[in-house]
Scaffold this active site. Structure first.
Site, PDB file in Angstrom:
ATOM      1  N   ALA A 172       6.007   3.010  15.325  1.00  0.00           N
ATOM      2  CA  ALA A 172       4.800   3.830  15.408  1.00  0.00           C
ATOM      3  C   ALA A 172       4.264   4.074  14.003  1.00  0.00           C
ATOM      4  O   ALA A 172       5.018   4.043  13.025  1.00  0.00           O
ATOM      5  CB  ALA A 172       5.111   5.158  16.082  1.00  0.00           C
ATOM      6  N   CYS A 173       2.967   4.298  13.918  1.00  0.00           N
ATOM      7  CA  CYS A 173       2.362   4.604  12.619  1.00  0.00           C
ATOM      8  C   CYS A 173       2.902   5.930  12.125  1.00  0.00           C
ATOM      9  O   CYS A 173       3.178   6.808  12.932  1.00  0.00           O
ATOM     10  CB  CYS A 173       0.842   4.655  12.736  1.00  0.00           C
ATOM     11  SG  CYS A 173       0.133   2.997  12.681  1.00  0.00           S
ATOM     12  N   PRO A 174       3.101   6.043  10.837  1.00  0.00           N
ATOM     13  CA  PRO A 174       2.623   5.177   9.757  1.00  0.00           C
ATOM     14  C   PRO A 174       3.615   4.103   9.318  1.00  0.00           C
ATOM     15  O   PRO A 174       3.396   3.437   8.321  1.00  0.00           O
ATOM     16  CB  PRO A 174       2.374   6.163   8.621  1.00  0.00           C
ATOM     17  CG  PRO A 174       3.474   7.170   8.781  1.00  0.00           C
ATOM     18  CD  PRO A 174       3.640   7.316  10.292  1.00  0.00           C
ATOM     19  N   ASN A 195      -4.704   0.375  11.399  1.00  0.00           N
ATOM     20  CA  ASN A 195      -4.237   1.041  10.177  1.00  0.00           C
ATOM     21  C   ASN A 195      -3.773   0.053   9.109  1.00  0.00           C
ATOM     22  O   ASN A 195      -4.071   0.237   7.929  1.00  0.00           O
ATOM     23  CB  ASN A 195      -3.135   2.045  10.512  1.00  0.00           C
ATOM     24  CG  ASN A 195      -3.659   3.229  11.284  1.00  0.00           C
ATOM     25  OD1 ASN A 195      -4.854   3.525  11.289  1.00  0.00           O
ATOM     26  ND2 ASN A 195      -2.772   3.925  11.975  1.00  0.00           N
TER      27      ASN A 195
END
Length: 68
Positions: A10-12, A41
């Site tokens: 998952a981001c980041p 992103n």
């Protein structure tokens, strides 16, 4: 070409993985992600860093990002 497998993160985290690889190895890089959010992103990060970015859709909702 260095390949980063950021699928399942998952981001980041995918952006952090990409940033570390750019700092260590430079471009070109291939980044694999499995969601639109990391696609957006990572693409934004690379473009803001001055790289040319392309991507292609892979099967099963995955994406391959090429950073040059």
């Amino acid at each position: 070409m260095t390949e980063i497998d950021a699928r399942g993160y998952a981001c980041p985290q995918p952006v952090i993985m990409t940033k570390k690889a750019v700092e260590k190895n430079g471009a070109p890089l291939k980044v694999l992600v499995d969601d639109k959010t990391p696609l957006e992103n990572v693409t934004r990060f690379a473009k803001n860093a001055g790289f040319k970015v392309t991507h292609k859709d892979l099967p099963d909702g995955e994406y391959e990002i090429i950073i040059e």
